[in-house]
Design a protein around this motif. Structure first.
Motif, PDB file in Angstrom:
ATOM      1  N   ILE A 128       0.802  -1.183  -0.192  1.00  0.00           N
ATOM      2  CA  ILE A 128       0.082  -0.023  -0.031  1.00  0.00           C
ATOM      3  C   ILE A 128       0.654   1.228  -0.006  1.00  0.00           C
ATOM      4  O   ILE A 128       0.544   2.117  -0.600  1.00  0.00           O
ATOM      5  CB  ILE A 128      -0.905  -0.026   1.254  1.00  0.00           C
ATOM      6  N   SER A 129       1.924   1.306   0.666  1.00  0.00           N
ATOM      7  CA  SER A 129       2.870   2.413   0.767  1.00  0.00           C
ATOM      8  C   SER A 129       3.452   2.723  -0.719  1.00  0.00           C
ATOM      9  O   SER A 129       3.588   3.837  -1.190  1.00  0.00           O
ATOM     10  CB  SER A 129       3.994   2.099   1.722  1.00  0.00           C
ATOM     11  N   ALA A 156       0.430   3.942  -2.854  1.00  0.00           N
ATOM     12  CA  ALA A 156       0.081   5.409  -2.278  1.00  0.00           C
ATOM     13  C   ALA A 156       1.285   6.354  -2.763  1.00  0.00           C
ATOM     14  O   ALA A 156       0.966   7.425  -3.306  1.00  0.00           O
ATOM     15  CB  ALA A 156      -0.083   5.436  -0.740  1.00  0.00           C
ATOM     16  N   MET A 166       0.646   7.131  -6.252  1.00  0.00           N
ATOM     17  CA  MET A 166      -0.285   8.007  -6.633  1.00  0.00           C
ATOM     18  C   MET A 166      -0.164   9.447  -6.092  1.00  0.00           C
ATOM     19  O   MET A 166      -0.519  10.493  -7.097  1.00  0.00           O
ATOM     20  CB  MET A 166      -1.571   7.459  -5.901  1.00  0.00           C
ATOM     21  N   ILE A 167       0.836   9.665  -5.259  1.00  0.00           N
ATOM     22  CA  ILE A 167       0.980  11.073  -4.899  1.00  0.00           C
ATOM     23  C   ILE A 167       2.000  11.587  -5.784  1.00  0.00           C
ATOM     24  O   ILE A 167       1.882  12.783  -6.251  1.00  0.00           O
ATOM     25  CB  ILE A 167       1.857  10.891  -3.390  1.00  0.00           C
ATOM     26  N   TRP A 192      -2.314  14.577  -1.527  1.00  0.00           N
ATOM     27  CA  TRP A 192      -1.566  13.694  -0.659  1.00  0.00           C
ATOM     28  C   TRP A 192      -2.669  13.634   0.686  1.00  0.00           C
ATOM     29  O   TRP A 192      -2.652  12.681   1.378  1.00  0.00           O
ATOM     30  CB  TRP A 192      -0.232  14.143   0.018  1.00  0.00           C
ATOM     31  N   ILE A 208      -4.925  10.726   0.771  1.00  0.00           N
ATOM     32  CA  ILE A 208      -4.513   9.359   1.163  1.00  0.00           C
ATOM     33  C   ILE A 208      -4.064   9.264   2.364  1.00  0.00           C
ATOM     34  O   ILE A 208      -4.353   8.402   3.136  1.00  0.00           O
ATOM     35  CB  ILE A 208      -3.051   9.329   0.075  1.00  0.00           C
ATOM     36  N   THR A 258      -7.284   8.557   4.840  1.00  0.00           N
ATOM     37  CA  THR A 258      -7.496   7.145   4.487  1.00  0.00           C
ATOM     38  C   THR A 258      -6.593   6.355   5.420  1.00  0.00           C
ATOM     39  O   THR A 258      -7.247   5.475   6.206  1.00  0.00           O
ATOM     40  CB  THR A 258      -7.437   6.898   3.240  1.00  0.00           C
ATOM     41  N   GLY A 259      -5.224   6.580   5.421  1.00  0.00           N
ATOM     42  CA  GLY A 259      -4.505   5.838   6.325  1.00  0.00           C
ATOM     43  C   GLY A 259      -4.309   5.899   7.506  1.00  0.00           C
ATOM     44  O   GLY A 259      -4.419   4.927   8.425  1.00  0.00           O
ATOM     45  N   MET A 314       0.539   4.389   4.394  1.00  0.00           N
ATOM     46  CA  MET A 314      -0.093   5.476   3.992  1.00  0.00           C
ATOM     47  C   MET A 314       0.320   6.804   4.700  1.00  0.00           C
ATOM     48  O   MET A 314       0.239   7.987   4.011  1.00  0.00           O
ATOM     49  CB  MET A 314      -1.631   5.337   3.710  1.00  0.00           C
ATOM     50  N   ASN A 360       5.108   9.361   4.560  1.00  0.00           N
ATOM     51  CA  ASN A 360       4.246  10.545   4.058  1.00  0.00           C
ATOM     52  C   ASN A 360       4.509  11.833   4.887  1.00  0.00           C
ATOM     53  O   ASN A 360       4.336  13.019   4.596  1.00  0.00           O
ATOM     54  CB  ASN A 360       3.081  10.458   3.569  1.00  0.00           C
TER      55      ASN A 360
END
Length: 562
Positions: A314-315, A318, A321-322, A328, A331, A334-335, A371, A375
């Protein structure tokens, strides 16, 4: 830099991170054997674990500040060298004192690797592009965290526990060579360096006393005791003095002005909660697998793979996607929700819960951490000035480690109390089961009375089910207590300013800021020149007064002149 150049530059950095994580986790499965061989007691066992955490926590912000003042590449190699040499010497330990001392130096090196890896990334990758490379760090963390206990268990059984400290040496040598050959960082401008020695001493004293108190209270002395009063009082006094020194220091270790930045302050709050979740789950999940489900050390490492898989997969998604969309906030929110959900779900497990369900719960928690954790560093680096990136990055790592260390100690104390209460509630049932075992039951009763828990998978079924049930419920209780802390993560992330990610590296931002400053000075010079030219034109256009000085004075006083 092209993608190929970035990957080449990160190769040595990732290898160094792998060395750090591997050397830290490889001994986890062999510590009981090590302490038995070195004739150590439970206090020594606690210190072998705590010494590294203390040194890492304390040294992280110091390495971060040094990174803002001197050559980062040299510091990275130095921290790796300190870590590796300490590991090698630890392999020759003849007693627990020598082992604990070397674990302190391991922690000092690990603190440098933790802080500098994020700082170096900011030097060569822009915040917008950095997301997709975070997956590489997640992969290295997962590989080292899962592979370390497996390798350590195999080496201890097949060769000797001392080789656990030597296994990282070839990887470290390769990492140092790769960093020298492939890592090319922008040249920093030379400036006068001022080291905040008083700040370093006070921070070390305050945090050490606090963490030592949390680690030992309840075991070595009572929570409410004169020792507690002295240690907590000393820690508070040292930290207050640290704040006073930081206000006046020319180059503070942790500039208090950083807390005026809303992004940094809220990220600190979130990092403390993430630290409890990250470090706490790794400790208590291993205990759940071994004490509630009867797994051995190697099996428990394999059984925690779902959590690391969630973090890794998932990281990576994510981060990509970022980098692609530059967004961000959604995301990370959600995380943080997944982090809360994962801890709550793990708070409902029992010793006989279907392992597929437990795996799903671990995956959810790992996904949430993946996530959020990396970040938080990304958005802080994006929000501060280039000159503050080092201290800001290490500050987030410092508070994450601090939260994790305190969280593990406090939750561990709660779990110990819960285990005693749970077993006490089933005392009659336990005694009846032990009484039916004859001679074996007497030895087992003596072992349990002394506080030692034998290998659960070797217990008779009648006793095993009681022990597993008690520990299963106790671990679930710890997760349920930790879950509300994740609400802090959600609130902190929700209120983070939604800043746009920059497309510039640290070096590019510094040059851009310098260019804007020069442009501002040039604009000021142009304005001054216009005023001078206008003044000269006005003087030239004013007719010179005729006559002597008296006539001029009279003319100046006339109504027309006025």
């Amino acid at each position: 830099m092209s993608h190929r150049q970035v990957i080449q530059s990160l190769t040595g950095l990732l290898m160094g991170m792998f060395v750090s994580i591997l050397a830290g986790t490889v001994v986890s499965t062999s510590l009981p054997v090590i302490l038995s061989d070195l004739h150590g007691d439970q206090t020594a066992y606690t210190w072998v674990v705590t010494a590294t955490l203390l040194a890492t926590t304390i040294s992280t912000p110091i390495w971060g500040k040094l990174a803002d003042l001197s050559n980062r590449k040299v510091l990275l190699q130095l921290s790796l060298l300190v870590f590796v040499v300490a590991s090698a010497i630890a392999g020759f330990s003849q007693d627990t004192s020598m082992l604990i001392t070397m674990r302190v130096f391991q922690g000092l090196g690990a603190g440098g690797l933790t802080a500098l890896s994020q700082i170096v990334m900011a030097d060569i990758i822009s915040p917008r592009e950095r997301g997709k490379y975070m997956g590489l760090f997640g992969a290295v963390m997962a590989l080292g965290t899962v592979g370390g206990p497996l390798i350590g268990g195999f080496i201890t059984d097949a060769i000797n526990w001392r080789w656990n400290f030597f296994v990282a040496l070839p990887f470290a040598a390769i990492a140092i060579i790769l960093i020298q050959k492939t890592l090319h960082l922008p040249v920093q401008a030379k400036r006068k360096v001022s080291i905040d020695y008083a700040g370093i001493a006070l921070l070390s004293a305050g945090v050490s006393l606090l963490l030592i108190w949390v680690s030992l209270a309840g075991n070595q002395f009572d929570w409410a005791s004169s020792t507690t009063a002295l240690m907590v009082g000393g820690a508070v006094a040292a930290l207050i003095a640290f704040v006073i020194v930081e206000v006046k220091a020319a180059e503070p270790i942790i500039p208090l002005s950083m807390f005026k930045n809303a992004t940094f302050t809220l990220s600190v709050v979130a990092s403390i909660s993430v630290g409890v979740s990250m470090f706490g789950t790794s400790v208590f999940l291993a205990q759940y697998m071994q004490l509630a489900r009867g797994a051995n050390a190697t099996q428990s490492g394999l059984m925690t793979i779902p959590m690391m898989a969630g973090l890794l997969i998932i990281s990576t998604i994510a981060g990509a996607m970022i980098s692609k969309f530059g967004k961000w906030k959604a995301i990370m929110v959600t995380g943080s929700v997944l982090q809360l959900a994962g801890l709550y779900l793990l708070g409902t497990i029992h010793y006989d819960t279907n392992f597929v369900l437990v795996s799903v719960y671990m995956f959810v928690l790992g996904a949430g951490l993946g996530m959020v954790m990396q970040n938080l560093v990304l958005i802080v680096q994006n929000a501060v000035t280039p000159a503050e990136i080092g201290v800001a990055s290490s500050g987030i790592a410092f508070f994450r480690s601090l939260g994790g260390t305190i969280g593990v100690s406090v939750l561990g104390a709660l779990m110990a109390t819960k285990v005693v209460d749970t077993l006490g509630g089933r005392a009659a049932e336990l005694h009846a089961a032990i009484a039916g075992l004859g001679t074996q039951g007497k030895a087992l009763a003596a072992s349990l009375a002394s506080g030692n828990i034998p290998a659960v998978n070797g217990l008779p079924d009648s006793v095993r089910s009681i022990i597993e049930s008690s520990y299963g419920d106790s671990v679930a209780f710890v997760f349920m207590v930790a879950a509300p802390l994740s609400i802090l993560t959600i609130l902190a992330v929700v209120f983070l300013p939604n800043l746009e990610l920059s497309n510039q590296t640290r070096d590019q931002r510094e040059k851009a800021d310098a260019g804007e400053a020069r442009h501002g000075l040039d604009g000021l010079d142009d304005a001054e020149q216009i005023l001078v030219d206008a003044s000269e034109a006005l003087v030239a256009a004013t007719p010179a007064p005729a006559g002597n000085l008296d006539e001029v004075r009279d003319a100046d006083k006339s109504p027309a002149r006025s």
